[in-house]
Design a protein around this motif. Structure first.
Motif, PDB file in Angstrom:
ATOM      1  N   LEU A   1       1.018  -1.014  -0.111  1.00 28.18           N
ATOM      2  CA  LEU A   1      -0.151   0.059  -0.029  1.00 28.18           C
ATOM      3  C   LEU A   1       0.831   0.835  -0.232  1.00 28.18           C
ATOM      4  O   LEU A   1       0.309   2.923  -0.600  1.00 28.18           O
ATOM      5  CB  LEU A   1      -0.934   0.467   1.096  1.00 28.18           C
ATOM      6  N   VAL A   2       1.904   1.140   0.568  1.00 24.43           N
ATOM      7  CA  VAL A   2       3.328   2.499   0.400  1.00 24.43           C
ATOM      8  C   VAL A   2       3.195   2.223  -0.695  1.00 24.43           C
ATOM      9  O   VAL A   2       3.454   4.171  -1.212  1.00 24.43           O
ATOM     10  CB  VAL A   2       4.245   1.687   1.471  1.00 24.43           C
TER      11      VAL A   2
ATOM     12  N   GLY B   1      -4.112  -0.489  -3.812  1.00 23.28           N
ATOM     13  CA  GLY B   1      -3.921   0.749  -3.360  1.00 23.28           C
ATOM     14  C   GLY B   1      -5.024   1.741  -3.640  1.00 23.28           C
ATOM     15  O   GLY B   1      -5.604   2.011  -2.917  1.00 23.28           O
ATOM     16  N   ARG B   2      -5.685   2.082  -4.569  1.00 24.65           N
ATOM     17  CA  ARG B   2      -6.892   2.593  -5.304  1.00 24.65           C
ATOM     18  C   ARG B   2      -7.711   2.287  -4.575  1.00 24.65           C
ATOM     19  O   ARG B   2      -8.564   2.940  -4.204  1.00 24.65           O
ATOM     20  CB  ARG B   2      -6.981   2.466  -6.185  1.00 24.65           C
ATOM     21  N   VAL B   3      -8.330   1.163  -4.173  1.00 32.35           N
ATOM     22  CA  VAL B   3     -10.057   0.669  -3.259  1.00 32.35           C
ATOM     23  C   VAL B   3      -9.647   0.886  -1.521  1.00 32.35           C
ATOM     24  O   VAL B   3     -10.356   1.400  -1.607  1.00 32.35           O
ATOM     25  CB  VAL B   3      -9.733  -0.755  -3.696  1.00 32.35           C
ATOM     26  N   MET B   4      -8.599   0.567  -1.246  1.00 28.40           N
ATOM     27  CA  MET B   4      -7.771   1.486  -0.167  1.00 28.40           C
ATOM     28  C   MET B   4      -7.979   2.587   0.248  1.00 28.40           C
ATOM     29  O   MET B   4      -8.200   3.149   1.618  1.00 28.40           O
ATOM     30  CB  MET B   4      -6.858   0.111   0.547  1.00 28.40           C
TER      31      MET B   4
ATOM     32  N   CYS C   1      -5.203  11.430   2.113  1.00 27.68           N
ATOM     33  CA  CYS C   1      -3.750  11.156   3.183  1.00 27.68           C
ATOM     34  C   CYS C   1      -3.268  10.131   2.504  1.00 27.68           C
ATOM     35  O   CYS C   1      -4.310   9.244   1.790  1.00 27.68           O
ATOM     36  CB  CYS C   1      -3.771  11.183   4.401  1.00 27.68           C
ATOM     37  N   THR C   2      -1.700   9.715   3.263  1.00 30.33           N
ATOM     38  CA  THR C   2      -0.896   8.814   2.555  1.00 30.33           C
ATOM     39  C   THR C   2      -0.970   7.221   3.109  1.00 30.33           C
ATOM     40  O   THR C   2      -2.254   7.247   4.564  1.00 30.33           O
ATOM     41  CB  THR C   2       0.880   8.603   2.267  1.00 30.33           C
TER      42      THR C   2
ATOM     43  N   LEU D   1       0.840   5.818   5.473  1.00 27.47           N
ATOM     44  CA  LEU D   1       1.377   5.791   6.516  1.00 27.47           C
ATOM     45  C   LEU D   1       0.966   6.945   7.184  1.00 27.47           C
ATOM     46  O   LEU D   1       1.434   7.142   9.221  1.00 27.47           O
ATOM     47  CB  LEU D   1       2.948   6.448   6.268  1.00 27.47           C
ATOM     48  N   ASP D   2      -0.032   8.186   7.302  1.00 31.88           N
ATOM     49  CA  ASP D   2      -0.089   9.253   7.726  1.00 31.88           C
ATOM     50  C   ASP D   2      -1.928   8.857   8.253  1.00 31.88           C
ATOM     51  O   ASP D   2      -2.823   9.580   8.915  1.00 31.88           O
ATOM     52  CB  ASP D   2      -0.381  10.659   6.569  1.00 31.88           C
ATOM     53  N   SER D   3      -2.721   7.259   7.680  1.00 35.65           N
ATOM     54  CA  SER D   3      -3.707   7.373   7.961  1.00 35.65           C
ATOM     55  C   SER D   3      -4.074   7.020   9.164  1.00 35.65           C
ATOM     56  O   SER D   3      -2.897   6.405  10.018  1.00 35.65           O
ATOM     57  CB  SER D   3      -4.074   6.456   6.966  1.00 35.65           C
ATOM     58  N   SER D   4      -5.185   7.112   9.488  1.00 36.17           N
ATOM     59  CA  SER D   4      -6.118   6.057  11.132  1.00 36.17           C
ATOM     60  C   SER D   4      -6.899   5.213  10.924  1.00 36.17           C
ATOM     61  O   SER D   4      -7.529   5.247   9.763  1.00 36.17           O
ATOM     62  CB  SER D   4      -7.196   7.866  11.963  1.00 36.17           C
TER      63      SER D   4
END
Length: 214
Positions: free
Chosen positions: A147-148, A156-159, A167-168, A170-173
């Motif tokens: 995903l990174v 990656g696009r779906v998630m 955001c990216t 790595l910055d996701s919650s």
């Protein structure tokens, strides 16, 4: 799609129509609140394999090969998508330990070493069995790395569209009411952050106070 269109495609492709798939590629498609019920099928499959082998006529070396090549391979695909609970991993490793040490008329034999020490490399005095908990984290970390590095891939696009559109990764919650696969992969983000650093370059995108660097 219209019913006529479906019938045409089913006839051309020689396929059958299913209303619902409980599993896809061996992975449950629906994960409810009780993970133990879902993953119980995994443990049952392992037990059936172990019971099917006549352990009394197998040497320790033969048991070691069977455990490493067959039993430890059974949960690998599932561990690439879901975080197995500590209780589930303990049950699987206990089943392997009992099979390895054997039993007499339903009684357990003495286990001369605990399973954690058995998972140590042979050069360190262990038997080289996989630690399933570490194995599980490694598989999920691999998905997190995808995903990174692969935001433009279909996964990656779906998630990104569903869980972190602004955001990216790595910055996701984690968010609320998230799926169990997303929670499993997101929790492995810490593994990526531990070893990930910036190559400074011109420094245009580096956040001095937040990003690790070296």
């Amino acid at each position: 799609m219209s019913e006529d269109r479906k019938e045409d495609l089913l006839g051309i492709l020689k396929m059958r129509q299913f209303e619902k798939h409980s599993k896809y590629l061996g992975i449950p498609t629906i994960i409810g609140r009780s993970k133990k019920v879902i993953f119980g099928a995994l443990l049952d499959r392992i037990w059936k394999k172990l019971r099917g082998w006549k352990e009394k006529i197998l040497s320790r070396a033969e048991k070691e090969i069977l455990l490493k090549s067959v039993i430890q391979a059974i949960p690998t695909y599932l561990m690439g998508v879901y975080k197995l609970s500590a209780a589930m991993i303990n049950d699987i490793q206990s089943a392997m330990s009992r099979f390895f040490w054997g039993s007499d008329e339903g009684k357990r034999r003495l286990h001369w070493r605990n399973w954690k020490s058995m998972c140590e490399p042979k050069c360190a005095g262990g038997m080289g069995f996989e630690d399933l908990s570490v194995f599980n984290d490694a598989f999920l970390g691999k998905q997190a790395w995808r995903l990174v590095k692969g935001e433009e891939s279909l996964l990656g696009r779906v998630m990104k569209a569903k869980y972190y559109p602004n955001c990216t990764f790595l910055d996701s919650s984690l968010g609320y009411c998230c799926s169990y696969p997303w929670k499993s992969v997101w929790c492995s983000k810490a593994l990526i952050l531990e070893v990930m650093i910036w190559r400074v370059g011109n420094g245009a995108h580096i956040r001095i106070r937040e990003d690790p660097c070296g």
